[in-house]
Structures are given as C-alpha cells and as structure tokens.
Design a protein around this motif. Sequence first.
Motif, PDB file in Angstrom:
ATOM      1  N   ASP A  85       0.843  -1.220   0.121  1.00  0.00           N
ATOM      2  CA  ASP A  85      -0.116  -0.151   0.090  1.00  0.00           C
ATOM      3  C   ASP A  85       0.848   1.455  -0.094  1.00  0.00           C
ATOM      4  O   ASP A  85       0.650   2.380  -0.803  1.00  0.00           O
ATOM      5  CB  ASP A  85      -0.893  -0.092   1.165  1.00  0.00           C
ATOM      6  CG  ASP A  85      -2.005  -0.916   1.097  1.00  0.00           C
ATOM      7  OD1 ASP A  85      -2.227  -1.710   0.010  1.00  0.00           O
ATOM      8  OD2 ASP A  85      -2.542  -1.309   2.287  1.00  0.00           O
ATOM      9  N   SER A  89       1.022   3.945  -2.885  1.00  0.00           N
ATOM     10  CA  SER A  89       0.524   5.296  -2.971  1.00  0.00           C
ATOM     11  C   SER A  89       1.355   6.369  -2.640  1.00  0.00           C
ATOM     12  O   SER A  89       1.170   7.522  -3.070  1.00  0.00           O
ATOM     13  CB  SER A  89      -0.650   5.309  -1.898  1.00  0.00           C
ATOM     14  OG  SER A  89      -0.290   4.806  -0.743  1.00  0.00           O
ATOM     15  N   GLN A 248       2.547  14.934  -1.851  1.00  0.00           N
ATOM     16  CA  GLN A 248       1.751  13.947  -1.858  1.00  0.00           C
ATOM     17  C   GLN A 248       0.536  14.256  -2.033  1.00  0.00           C
ATOM     18  O   GLN A 248       0.166  15.379  -1.318  1.00  0.00           O
ATOM     19  CB  GLN A 248       1.978  12.973  -0.563  1.00  0.00           C
ATOM     20  CG  GLN A 248       0.792  11.563  -0.536  1.00  0.00           C
ATOM     21  CD  GLN A 248       1.078  10.600  -1.410  1.00  0.00           C
ATOM     22  OE1 GLN A 248       1.852  10.607  -2.262  1.00  0.00           O
ATOM     23  NE2 GLN A 248       0.296   9.535  -1.225  1.00  0.00           N
TER      24      GLN A 248
END
Length: 354
Positions: A85, A89, A248
């Motif tokens: 994960d 991401s 991000q």
Amino acid sequence: MVQTNTSTIQPDHDRKADLIAFDETKTGVKGLIDYGITEVPRIFRLPSPENLTSQQPQLSLPTIDLQQINNNPIRRKEVIGQVKDASESWGFFQIVNHGININILQDTEVKKQWYTRDLSGKTRLAYHSNFDLYAAPVTNWRDTFYCTMAPNPPQPHELPLVCRDILLEYSEEVMKLGVCLFGLMSEALGLDPNHLTNMGCADGLAVLGHYYPSCPQPELTIGNPSHTDNTFITILLQDRIGGLKIFQQNHWTDVPPISGALVVNVGDLLQLISNDKFVSSQHKVVANKDGPRVSVASFFSTGAIQTSKVYEPIKELISKDNPAKYRSTTVKEFVDYYRAKGNDGTSALLHFKI
Ligand code: OGA
Ligand code: NI
C-alpha cells in the motif's frame, strides 16, 4: 507570498565567479557558517522564498513495524500488505524494529582532502558541496560526503578515520536491511521473495552523509530541492531536526523524525522495473535555523559504474492490457542521463518512456 528576489537576477559571469570562489574554499556551506556569515549569499537564493509554515491538514506517512517478519508468517503477510500500500500510494514509508541499532549511527565529519567534483564510476569517496554546483540554478544549503560501499567496497585505510568504523558497520547492516526490504517488496509485487535481489537491485550501495548547516535566513534558500532518487530504493536516517517533505496528493507532507526509525523510499529504477506499480515520489529538504541537520542516505544503485545488467519492466508485471511503459536501459545509462539533465523539476523517467 511570491516575491521577486532581485539578487538572483544577476549576470551569469557574476554567479560563475561566486561559485568558483565558493568551490575553492573546499569547506562547503559549513565553512561559510564557521566564518560567521549572517545572510544567505546570493548563489544560494531561491527565485521566491520557501513557505516554511506547515500546510494543514497534513496526511500522515505510514510507519511500518518490521518485528517478527522473519519468523511469523502471519505478521510477514500483514507487513507485505502495508509495504504494498505504501509503495503504491506514497512511494515512501518509515520503518521501526528494523534490526539496526541506532546507537551506531553518528554524524560523519568531513575533510578538505576528500573534496572533489569527480563523480565518475572511479570515484569511490568524495566530499563536496552540491554535486551539480555549476549546473543548478540555485546552490543548495548542504554539504555531502559520498562513499560507494558496493559492489567494490573501499579498503578501510581509504576511509577517513573519523567515520571509518561506523561507515563499514552501518553499510553492512543497511545492506542486510535492504535485502530484507527487497524481499518484502518482491512479495508485495506478487513475485518470488528473491526476485528483486536476483535482478541485482542490491548489487550497488552508496552511502551519503548530508550536512545541512543551520541557516540564518532559511526561507531564502533550500537544503535539497524537490527531486526523485535515481535508485532502486533509498534508506534514510534523519536526526531530530526535521525538514524532509514529500509531495503527496498535491501537498507537501512532513516526514516527522521518529527516534530509531528509518525512512524508506522507492526510487526511479524501481518505478521503472515495477512498470509504475510502485512510485518514486518527489521530496525535498527545507533549510532550517535550528540545525545543523544531519542525515545519512543509503542509495541502492550501482550508480555510474559500468555493469552488464539491463533493466526493463518485469515480465511478470506486464500483460496485453498492461504493456511495458519503459524501454530497457542500464543503471549507468539512467544515472548518466539523470545527472546530465540536472534537477529541473521533471522526472528522468520520462526520457525512458515508450
Ligand atoms: C537524498 C535525500 C533527504 C534528506 O539524499 O536524495 O532526499 O533528508 N535526502 O537528507
Ligand atoms: Ni532524495
């Protein structure tokens, strides 16, 4: 908040002369501070000041606990899911219980005699300020000690005495941890645990000791400008000062210092071979007043060393519906291109896209 800083608009020969004078001191940014400067010299000034107040709300970077991953299959599965994960991401995560005793990690001191700009495959040991001093538009508030530890480790006597033992010990531990992480990442990609190390992802290791001197006007300059790493992965140790940020979801997110933790990030080469499954994220380090800040970045890459290995998107990860996004290349070709391009805000990966 955007202000034009007229001191960056200067004739090129002025900047060049300043850069040469700075380079010839061979004492880096630390030398300027030791000299007692109270203002950021013009070669270091950003076109517009950095906003140092944290933007809210902050996303929080995952911290993964590696406890028991080698003797508890259930834990290992859980951790592989977390690595998957985070790598998909964020391209970034922190790890705790990684098996490295943080007490062995200390500052690296640097010496003039190692000052060099030669970063070809032949140079195994270098100390310099700004690897791209003459190419970059803004000089960074940072000095760096660089040492290639694999595949051709230096002889102990070649290393500065002040960091000899620590560097040898730390790189041995980091190499083991890297192999462990490549195991987790291989499984997170649905591959055999040895897949990434068998491909040679852990063949090369360079250890960089960054020194970010305390800065009298931190908003006017930058410690390390926004970039992605030209590595398979990077394992970073940072001290308590902070200042590392990841881009991000359109925001700069802090990587908070956690005592005893290490930061792991996916580099461009892993993004390439994973065919964009894992992402190599933009990150930067702002300058700070509280410093000096010290960090140790361990780059898994053979860098500019000539090797015969060719890299391309892993066969198992591509299909008719998900064809290879990158052409094949060598680590040297990638690194040479990345360095020649310099840090202009674009990804070196674009050049290798099909
Ligand atoms: C790097 C880097 C971050 C830091 O060396 O590529 O991003 O905290 N370092 O020094
Ligand atoms: Ni980096």
